[in-house]
Write a protein that holds these residues in place. Structure first.
Motif, PDB file in Angstrom:
ATOM      1  N   ILE A 192     -47.420 -77.147 -26.195  1.00  0.00           N
ATOM      2  CA  ILE A 192     -48.256 -76.020 -26.618  1.00  0.00           C
ATOM      3  C   ILE A 192     -49.660 -76.525 -26.973  1.00  0.00           C
ATOM      4  N   MET A 193     -49.718 -77.664 -27.645  1.00  0.00           N
ATOM      5  CA  MET A 193     -51.031 -78.243 -27.963  1.00  0.00           C
ATOM      6  C   MET A 193     -51.815 -78.508 -26.675  1.00  0.00           C
ATOM      7  N   ASP A 194     -51.126 -79.098 -25.695  1.00  0.00           N
ATOM      8  CA  ASP A 194     -51.803 -79.391 -24.423  1.00  0.00           C
ATOM      9  C   ASP A 194     -52.273 -78.114 -23.741  1.00  0.00           C
TER      10      ASP A 194
ATOM     11  N   LEU B 246     -51.331 -81.414 -40.440  1.00  0.00           N
ATOM     12  CA  LEU B 246     -50.115 -81.812 -39.737  1.00  0.00           C
ATOM     13  C   LEU B 246     -50.314 -83.186 -39.084  1.00  0.00           C
ATOM     14  N   GLU B 247     -51.460 -83.349 -38.425  1.00  0.00           N
ATOM     15  CA  GLU B 247     -51.703 -84.630 -37.758  1.00  0.00           C
ATOM     16  C   GLU B 247     -51.765 -85.779 -38.760  1.00  0.00           C
ATOM     17  N   ASN B 248     -52.418 -85.510 -39.900  1.00  0.00           N
ATOM     18  CA  ASN B 248     -52.460 -86.547 -40.943  1.00  0.00           C
ATOM     19  C   ASN B 248     -51.066 -86.850 -41.470  1.00  0.00           C
TER      20      ASN B 248
ATOM     21  N   TYR C 110     -53.107 -75.250 -25.114  1.00  0.00           N
ATOM     22  CA  TYR C 110     -54.132 -74.459 -25.818  1.00  0.00           C
ATOM     23  C   TYR C 110     -55.311 -75.265 -26.339  1.00  0.00           C
ATOM     24  N   ASN C 111     -55.189 -76.590 -26.249  1.00  0.00           N
ATOM     25  CA  ASN C 111     -56.275 -77.432 -26.762  1.00  0.00           C
ATOM     26  C   ASN C 111     -57.507 -77.284 -25.870  1.00  0.00           C
ATOM     27  N   THR C 112     -58.544 -76.663 -26.396  1.00  0.00           N
ATOM     28  CA  THR C 112     -59.742 -76.409 -25.589  1.00  0.00           C
ATOM     29  C   THR C 112     -60.830 -77.457 -25.828  1.00  0.00           C
ATOM     30  N   THR C 113     -60.509 -78.479 -26.628  1.00  0.00           N
ATOM     31  CA  THR C 113     -61.472 -79.546 -26.838  1.00  0.00           C
ATOM     32  C   THR C 113     -61.658 -80.281 -25.520  1.00  0.00           C
ATOM     33  N   ASP C 114     -62.884 -80.467 -25.098  1.00  0.00           N
ATOM     34  CA  ASP C 114     -63.147 -81.268 -23.887  1.00  0.00           C
ATOM     35  C   ASP C 114     -62.481 -80.773 -22.612  1.00  0.00           C
ATOM     36  N   THR C 115     -62.140 -79.500 -22.506  1.00  0.00           N
ATOM     37  CA  THR C 115     -61.550 -79.074 -21.237  1.00  0.00           C
ATOM     38  C   THR C 115     -62.670 -78.841 -20.221  1.00  0.00           C
TER      39      THR C 115
ATOM     40  N   ILE D 260     -56.813 -68.481 -29.793  1.00  0.00           N
ATOM     41  CA  ILE D 260     -55.569 -69.092 -30.287  1.00  0.00           C
ATOM     42  C   ILE D 260     -55.858 -70.495 -30.827  1.00  0.00           C
ATOM     43  N   TRP D 261     -56.624 -71.263 -30.075  1.00  0.00           N
ATOM     44  CA  TRP D 261     -56.913 -72.635 -30.517  1.00  0.00           C
ATOM     45  C   TRP D 261     -57.663 -72.626 -31.856  1.00  0.00           C
ATOM     46  N   ALA D 262     -58.637 -71.719 -31.973  1.00  0.00           N
ATOM     47  CA  ALA D 262     -59.385 -71.626 -33.237  1.00  0.00           C
ATOM     48  C   ALA D 262     -58.444 -71.283 -34.390  1.00  0.00           C
TER      49      ALA D 262
ATOM     50  N   GLY E 295     -54.309 -75.514 -40.412  1.00  0.00           N
ATOM     51  CA  GLY E 295     -53.596 -76.699 -40.881  1.00  0.00           C
ATOM     52  C   GLY E 295     -53.223 -77.736 -39.836  1.00  0.00           C
ATOM     53  N   LEU E 296     -53.834 -77.672 -38.657  1.00  0.00           N
ATOM     54  CA  LEU E 296     -53.503 -78.676 -37.643  1.00  0.00           C
ATOM     55  C   LEU E 296     -53.879 -80.101 -38.095  1.00  0.00           C
ATOM     56  N   ASP E 297     -55.043 -80.207 -38.734  1.00  0.00           N
ATOM     57  CA  ASP E 297     -55.456 -81.536 -39.226  1.00  0.00           C
ATOM     58  C   ASP E 297     -54.448 -82.093 -40.218  1.00  0.00           C
TER      59      ASP E 297
HETATM   60  C1  LIG Z   1     -57.083 -82.013 -28.336  1.00  0.00           C
HETATM   61  O1  LIG Z   1     -57.808 -82.613 -27.293  1.00  0.00           O
HETATM   62  C2  LIG Z   1     -58.662 -83.668 -27.726  1.00  0.00           C
HETATM   63  C3  LIG Z   1     -59.487 -84.110 -26.533  1.00  0.00           C
HETATM   64  O2  LIG Z   1     -58.704 -84.397 -25.427  1.00  0.00           O
HETATM   65  C4  LIG Z   1     -57.810 -84.766 -28.293  1.00  0.00           C
HETATM   66  O3  LIG Z   1     -58.613 -85.828 -28.733  1.00  0.00           O
HETATM   67  C5  LIG Z   1     -56.991 -84.232 -29.452  1.00  0.00           C
HETATM   68  O4  LIG Z   1     -56.112 -85.228 -29.924  1.00  0.00           O
HETATM   69  C6  LIG Z   1     -56.170 -83.030 -29.011  1.00  0.00           C
HETATM   70  N1  LIG Z   1     -55.522 -82.464 -30.168  1.00  0.00           N
HETATM   71  C7  LIG Z   1     -54.220 -82.212 -30.194  1.00  0.00           C
HETATM   72  C8  LIG Z   1     -53.679 -81.667 -31.465  1.00  0.00           C
HETATM   73  O5  LIG Z   1     -53.473 -82.423 -29.246  1.00  0.00           O
END
Ligand SMILES: *[C@@H]1O[C@H](CO)[C@@H](O)[C@H](O)[C@H]1NC(C)=O
Ligand SMILES: *[C@@H]1O[C@H](CO)[C@@H](O)[C@H](O)[C@H]1NC(C)=O
Ligand SMILES: *[C@@H]1O[C@H](CO)[C@@H](O)[C@H](O)[C@H]1NC(C)=O
Length: 220
Positions: free
Chosen positions: A123-125, A155-157, A127-132, A143-145, A151-153
């Motif tokens: 799901i992250m892959d 969770l990652e931490n 919807y992740n719109t960073t750098d697409t 959705i990504w916003a 709380g995604l940060d």
């Molecule tokens: C979202 O994509 C960016 C860039 O590819 C990546 O650095 C980041 O880890 C991704 N975030 C998640 C939660 O998968």
């Protein structure tokens, strides 16, 4: 954690299950077992315990985040078919995560939490719109916003912290194993030290888990 890593986790889960089962049935012959085999078995079941805790954490926290996504975006889905369908990814996850039962005492892992963690990554892959490269649709961007602001940060931490705790305990256990060896054994088991260093040197969680599996792959 990426897809390849989830396959690695599944592989570790299988080996850990086999190792624990073998331990239960072979306690009488355990004196013949090499220190290396015993150490690998212990490291495997210890690793599995930590992986299980991490995937359970991802399932539980992922559920919390996704509930907020559904809650915030559901009012907008009337007349927006794309959003309605996309939100099904989240309601399905919430439903499955809701069915997750605590592991039983001594149960090394649960396939369900491993699968949920893999689905979370998918799901992250998706919807992740960073750098697409392709411009995301308004629905995907929305959705990504909503995911990131809920709380995604954290969770990652949380995953990083749990993994770091695991690694430092892994280090301790490995050093105990090391100090139990005679110089001859240390030479004989040279490969396990190369492996240990390659896991240690890997910089990301994905790299570390894939390196972890590399050695086990050669062993079994
Ligand atoms: C979202 O994509 C960016 C860039 O590819 C990546 O650095 C980041 O880890 C991704 N975030 C998640 C939660 O998968
Ligand atoms: C999201 O839902 C669509 C449509 O039901 C499905 O094809 C897709 O595999 C789902 N994606 C994820 C990452 O669950
Ligand atoms: C890992 O790093 C240590 C110290 O930086 C080095 O001695 C060792 O050779 C490296 N091992 C591998 C497998 O890259």
């Amino acid at each position: 954690m990426g897809q390849k890593t989830h396959l690695a986790l599944l592989f570790i889960a299988l080996l850990a299950t086999i190792a624990v089962a073998a331990e239960d049935s072979s306690s009488s012959s355990s004196s013949e077992e090499s220190k290396e085999t015993r150490a690998i078995r212990q490291l495997l079941s210890f690793t599995m315990e930590h992986i299980s805790r991490i995937t359970e954490y991802i399932a539980a926290e992922g559920k919390n985040i996704f509930e907020k996504v559904v809650q915030e975006l559901s009012p907008l889905k009337e007349g927006n078919e794309e959003l309605r369908i996309k939100l099904l990814n989240f309601t399905e996850f919430i439903e499955d995560a809701g069915k997750l039962k605590p592991r039983k005492e001594g149960q090394p892992f649960q396939l369900e939490s491993l699968m949920l963690s893999a689905t979370f990554s998918e799901i992250m892959d998706a919807y992740n719109t960073t750098d697409t490269a392709v411009k995301p649709t308004i629905e995907t961007a929305l959705i990504w916003a909503t995911i990131t602001k809920n709380g995604l940060d954290a969770l990652e931490n949380g995953v990083e912290t749990r993994f770091a705790d695991y690694l430092s305990e892994f280090d301790k256990k490995f050093k105990e194993f090391d100090s139990s060896l005679t110089p001859t054994e240390r030479q004989e088991y040279g490969k396990i030290f190369v492996w240990y260093n390659s896991v240690k040197n890997a910089s990301t969680i994905d790299d570390k888990l894939n390196k972890f599996v590399d050695y086990l792959n050669q062993k079994f």
